[in-house]
Structure formats: structure tokens, C-alpha cells
Scaffold this motif. Structure first.
Motif, mmCIF file in Angstrom:
data_model
loop_
_atom_site.group_PDB
_atom_site.id
_atom_site.type_symbol
_atom_site.label_atom_id
_atom_site.label_comp_id
_atom_site.label_asym_id
_atom_site.label_seq_id
_atom_site.Cartn_x
_atom_site.Cartn_y
_atom_site.Cartn_z
ATOM 1 N N ALA A 24 0.831 -1.208 0.000
ATOM 2 C CA ALA A 24 0.000 0.000 0.000
ATOM 3 C C ALA A 24 0.863 1.253 0.000
ATOM 4 C CB ALA A 24 -0.934 -0.013 1.208
ATOM 5 N N GLY A 25 1.925 1.256 0.810
ATOM 6 C CA GLY A 25 2.827 2.401 0.813
ATOM 7 C C GLY A 25 3.540 2.580 -0.519
ATOM 8 N N GLU B 24 4.684 5.349 -5.489
ATOM 9 C CA GLU B 24 5.183 5.083 -6.832
ATOM 10 C C GLU B 24 4.114 5.165 -7.921
ATOM 11 O OE1 GLU B 24 8.406 4.615 -7.460
ATOM 12 O OE2 GLU B 24 8.831 4.892 -5.326
ATOM 13 N N TYR B 25 2.903 4.741 -7.623
ATOM 14 C CA TYR B 25 1.896 4.621 -8.673
ATOM 15 C C TYR B 25 0.759 5.639 -8.551
ATOM 16 C CZ TYR B 25 4.215 0.157 -9.502
ATOM 17 O OH TYR B 25 5.147 -0.807 -9.765
ATOM 18 N N GLY B 26 0.372 5.950 -7.330
ATOM 19 C CA GLY B 26 -0.785 6.811 -7.154
ATOM 20 C C GLY B 26 -0.474 8.235 -6.781
ATOM 21 N N ARG B 27 0.799 8.614 -6.869
ATOM 22 C CA ARG B 27 1.195 9.951 -6.428
ATOM 23 C C ARG B 27 0.443 11.023 -7.219
ATOM 24 N NH1 ARG B 27 7.494 11.092 -6.277
ATOM 25 N NH2 ARG B 27 7.281 9.340 -4.814
ATOM 26 N N GLY B 28 -0.218 11.911 -6.490
ATOM 27 C CA GLY B 28 -0.958 13.001 -7.111
ATOM 28 C C GLY B 28 -2.390 12.663 -7.471
ATOM 29 N N SER B 29 -2.793 11.389 -7.365
ATOM 30 C CA SER B 29 -4.160 11.014 -7.725
ATOM 31 C C SER B 29 -5.102 11.217 -6.545
ATOM 32 C CB SER B 29 -4.206 9.555 -8.177
ATOM 33 O OG SER B 29 -3.912 8.680 -7.104
ATOM 34 N N LYS B 30 -6.386 11.345 -6.843
ATOM 35 C CA LYS B 30 -7.389 11.527 -5.787
ATOM 36 C C LYS B 30 -7.536 10.270 -4.939
ATOM 37 C CE LYS B 30 -10.122 14.990 -8.286
ATOM 38 N NZ LYS B 30 -11.458 15.345 -8.837
ATOM 39 N N LEU C 92 -7.364 8.333 4.925
ATOM 40 C CA LEU C 92 -7.929 7.262 5.744
ATOM 41 C C LEU C 92 -6.852 6.573 6.569
ATOM 42 C CD1 LEU C 92 -10.447 5.668 3.192
ATOM 43 C CD2 LEU C 92 -10.952 7.230 5.080
ATOM 44 N N ASN C 93 -5.655 6.440 6.001
ATOM 45 C CA ASN C 93 -4.559 5.820 6.739
ATOM 46 C C ASN C 93 -4.161 6.671 7.945
ATOM 47 O OD1 ASN C 93 -2.267 3.669 6.618
ATOM 48 N ND2 ASN C 93 -1.190 5.591 6.891
ATOM 49 N N ASP C 94 -4.161 7.987 7.776
ATOM 50 C CA ASP C 94 -3.844 8.865 8.906
ATOM 51 C C ASP C 94 -4.911 8.771 9.996
ATOM 52 O OD1 ASP C 94 -1.575 9.688 7.616
ATOM 53 O OD2 ASP C 94 -2.476 11.496 6.769
ATOM 54 N N ILE C 95 -6.177 8.637 9.593
ATOM 55 C CA ILE C 95 -7.239 8.459 10.586
ATOM 56 C C ILE C 95 -7.047 7.149 11.345
ATOM 57 C CG2 ILE C 95 -9.721 8.095 10.880
ATOM 58 C CD1 ILE C 95 -10.210 9.989 8.589
ATOM 59 N N LEU C 96 -6.740 6.081 10.605
ATOM 60 C CA LEU C 96 -6.518 4.780 11.241
ATOM 61 C C LEU C 96 -5.295 4.811 12.143
ATOM 62 C CD1 LEU C 96 -7.530 1.850 11.388
ATOM 63 C CD2 LEU C 96 -6.056 1.326 9.435
ATOM 64 N N LEU C 97 -4.303 5.618 11.770
ATOM 65 C CA LEU C 97 -3.081 5.718 12.569
ATOM 66 C C LEU C 97 -3.354 6.293 13.952
ATOM 67 C CD1 LEU C 97 0.026 5.320 12.404
ATOM 68 C CD2 LEU C 97 0.188 7.666 11.598
ATOM 69 N N SER C 98 -4.340 7.186 14.041
ATOM 70 C CA SER C 98 -4.664 7.829 15.320
ATOM 71 C C SER C 98 -5.909 7.249 15.985
ATOM 72 C CB SER C 98 -4.859 9.332 15.100
ATOM 73 O OG SER C 98 -5.891 9.582 14.163
ATOM 74 N N PRO D 183 -1.254 0.948 9.501
ATOM 75 C CA PRO D 183 -1.013 2.345 9.110
ATOM 76 C C PRO D 183 0.403 2.820 9.386
ATOM 77 C CG PRO D 183 -2.383 2.228 11.074
ATOM 78 C CD PRO D 183 -2.277 0.834 10.549
ATOM 79 N N VAL D 184 1.056 2.259 10.413
ATOM 80 C CA VAL D 184 2.443 2.639 10.691
ATOM 81 C C VAL D 184 3.351 2.222 9.541
ATOM 82 C CG1 VAL D 184 4.372 2.371 12.296
ATOM 83 C CG2 VAL D 184 2.032 2.428 13.173
ATOM 84 N N ILE D 185 3.167 1.004 9.048
ATOM 85 C CA ILE D 185 3.998 0.504 7.952
ATOM 86 C C ILE D 185 3.693 1.258 6.661
ATOM 87 C CG2 ILE D 185 4.583 -1.547 6.602
ATOM 88 C CD1 ILE D 185 3.893 -3.241 9.017
ATOM 89 N N VAL D 186 2.416 1.527 6.408
ATOM 90 C CA VAL D 186 2.040 2.264 5.192
ATOM 91 C C VAL D 186 2.677 3.646 5.186
ATOM 92 C CG1 VAL D 186 0.126 3.306 3.932
ATOM 93 C CG2 VAL D 186 -0.120 1.010 4.861
ATOM 94 N N ARG D 187 2.544 4.379 6.281
ATOM 95 C CA ARG D 187 3.078 5.736 6.346
ATOM 96 C C ARG D 187 4.605 5.735 6.222
ATOM 97 N NH1 ARG D 187 1.892 9.607 4.352
ATOM 98 N NH2 ARG D 187 -0.227 9.430 5.195
ATOM 99 N N THR D 188 5.280 4.839 6.921
ATOM 100 C CA THR D 188 6.739 4.805 6.862
ATOM 101 C C THR D 188 7.227 4.419 5.475
ATOM 102 O OG1 THR D 188 6.742 4.121 9.189
ATOM 103 C CG2 THR D 188 8.806 3.902 7.974
ATOM 104 N N THR D 189 6.596 3.418 4.858
ATOM 105 C CA THR D 189 6.995 3.011 3.511
ATOM 106 C C THR D 189 6.802 4.154 2.519
ATOM 107 O OG1 THR D 189 6.378 0.719 3.992
ATOM 108 C CG2 THR D 189 6.613 1.326 1.676
ATOM 109 N N ASP D 190 5.676 4.837 2.602
ATOM 110 C CA ASP D 190 5.409 5.971 1.722
ATOM 111 C C ASP D 190 6.461 7.061 1.899
ATOM 112 O OD1 ASP D 190 4.248 7.827 0.036
ATOM 113 O OD2 ASP D 190 2.666 8.384 1.432
#
Length: 299
Positions: A106-107, A112-118, A126-132, A168-175
Motif C-alpha cells: 500500500a505504501g 510510486e503509482y498513485g502519487r498526485g491522484s485523488k 484514511l490511513n492517517d485516521i486509522l493511525l490515530s 497504518p504505521v507501515i504504510v506511512r513509513t513506507t510511503d
């Protein structure tokens, strides 16, 4: 041609820059610095106070039996935390094993693929919401999703809850780590004729591997001490668990919670020992993660 005239030198009797600052601002600056130093000192004192009490109480309760015997029943003497330690290891391993591939992929999509897309922006939000999100809400969600349909508490439900917390921790860090990889590396891979998937696997992942591993270790440290979600999913027991992980699964966080509030002195001593063990494990994971991230930044 005449050389350009140099800038006129400041008069020797000119006051220093700090001297030209108004007195009220100097006072405000000193007050802010003093407040920051005082707050830092208070936090350090409280931290070492807690750690000192934990080392004193937990260290005096540690023994070989803690690591070799199962948790005792109410009012009984002796016993240890071996089954709870093993149960926590199993639940944490299953949770991180589920969250790691999903989080890394996901990250990678976000970077790499979805940068700039809606869609990527929505996923990141949603990942930031799940993170908190409070872990107890995740426990209630998994209880409704897994425990109620199965009709029993299980290690599988506990692993799902821990995986949702780690994800969400892994997604955010990978991103973030993939975003730090220079674009010239990707361009070089594409220039050699490699497809995007090959560039991602052989170039960007390798360049950011230390940071990605750091995120996984931080997620591991996060879920190692979670109690609230396990109360609704894996629960606890004082025996060794079955291989199918059905029924209450012994684990350190819930054992510490139950033993610390019990009227039995033996249970309270084991709670201190368990708290020291789990704190040492989290400290170890966090130290390794910071060391790995520091080496990655140095390179």
C-alpha cells in the motif's frame, strides 16, 4: 575599469545585534527558553522515575520460573509467565506477518503509482485516521467482525486486531521512505528499459529498505504492548493454548492488566516482572529501528 566599492564597514561603536533587540523581547526569549528547559527536565525526571521503579520492582520479581512456568491460578504460589510470553510472541508475529506485505504494498502504491491522484490522497487520509484511532475501537471492530461470527475468542482475532494497528504505521513509513529516494534513480532504471515494477523492486525498494524495515520494527514495538484490543479478541487464560488458537490465548499485556489489579501478592509480583519484560522488548525494537534509520540517513 574601477573596482566596485566594498560595502562600508559597520562603525566600531555600533551595538551588537542582540543589543538592538527590545528588552521585552529579550525577557520573553529567556522565559521561553527557561520554560522549555524546565519542561524537558520534568519529563526526564518523570521518565527515569517510572523506569527506575519498573527496574526495581520488576527486577526483584524476575527469576528462572518466570520464563519456564505457566501463569498460576488464583491464590496459588509460584508460577511464571512462560505461556503468556509465548502467546504474546505468537500473536505479535501473526499480526506483523499479516500487516507487513499489505502495508509495504500500500505504501508503494501511494509513493510510486498513485502519487498526485485523488484515490491516493483518499487512501492517505484514511490511513492517517486509522493511525490515530483508539486501539479499543479496533478491538471492538474485530470483536464484531471475527469473534461474534466464530462464537469464541481466538488468537486469530487477536492477530487481526494487532495487524490493523500495525498497518497504518507501515504504510506511512513506507510511503515516506520511498518518497526520499531520488527520482534520478528511477529515471536511470527506466532508461535501461526496465518496467516500472522491476524498477520498484530492484531500485526503489533496495534504496529505501533500511527505512522500510525501520517502519516494520516501529509497528512491531507499537503492537507488542497493546492490551485493549486483546481484551475483546484473544482474551487470556492461565494454561498453554491450543495449536488452532481457538479459545482464550495467554498474552503478556492482558496478564499484566489482570495480575496488577488482583489481591494476590504473587500475581502483582509477576505483573511487575511482565511489565519489565515487555518494556525491555519495546525498547530493544525501538533502538534497533532508530539505529537502522540512522544508518540509512547517513548513507
Amino acid at each position: 575599469m574601477h573596482a566596485a566599492n566594498p560595502l562600508p564597514a559597520a562603525p566600531s561603536d555600533a551595538p551588537p545585534a542582540w543589543g538592538r533587540v527590545r528588552g521585552s523581547r529579550r525577557i520573553a526569549d529567556k522565559l521561553l527558553k527557561g520554560g522549555a528547559v524546565a519542561a524537558t527536565g520534568i519529563s526526564v525526571v518523570v521518565l527515569f522515575w517510572i523506569l527506575g521503579m519498573l527496574v526495581y520492582q520488576g527486577g526483584s520479581s524476575l527469576s528462572l520460573a518466570v520464563f519456564t512456568q505457566a501463569t498460576p491460578g488464583p491464590g496459588s504460589e509460584g508460577g511464571g509467565l512462560a505461556n503468556a510470553i509465548l502467546g504474546s510472541f505468537v500473536l505479535t508475529f501473526l499480526g506483523i506477518a499479516v500487516a507487513t506485505p499489505i502495508g509495504v504494498l500500500a505504501g508503494t502504491y501511494l509513493a510510486e503509482y498513485g502519487r498526485g491522484s485523488k484515490l491516493a490522497a483518499l487512501i492517505g487520509f484514511l490511513n492517517d485516521i486509522l493511525l490515530s484511532a483508539p486501539s479499543i475501537l479496533i478491538g471492538l471492530f474485530v470483536y464484531t467482525l471475527v469473534v461474534q461470527p466464530m462464537g469464541a475468542y481466538s488468537g486469530w482475532a487477536g492477530a487481526v486486531a494487532l495487524a490493523i494497528i500495525a498497518l497504518p504505521v507501515i504504510v506511512r513509513t513506507t510511503d515516506d521512505m520511498l518518497g526520499l529516494v531520488p527520482g534520478t534513480l528511477r529515471e536511470a532504471g527506466v532508461a535501461l528499459g526496465a518496467p516500472t515494477s522491476m524498477v520498484t523492486q530492484r531500485v526503489t525498494w533496495r534504496a529505501a529498505q533500511a527505512g522500510i524495515v525501520t517502519g516494520i520494527l516501529l509497528a512491531l514495538a507499537r503492537i507488542a504492548g497493546e492490551t485493549a484490543p486483546l481484551l475483546f479478541t484473544a482474551l487470556n487464560n492461565n494454561a498453554w493454548f491450543n495449536a488452532n488458537l481457538i479459545g482464550g490465548i495467554p498474552n503478556l499485556p492482558v496478564t499484566i492488566f489482570q495480575f496488577a489489579s488482583a489481591p494476590y501478592e504473587n500475581w502483582r509480583q509477576l505483573a511487575w516482572a511482565g511489565a519489565l519484560i515487555i518494556t525491555a522488548a519495546i525498547l530493544l525494537f525501538s533502538t534497533i529501528a532508530r539505529y537502522a534509520l540512522g544508518r540509512d540517513n547517513a548513507r
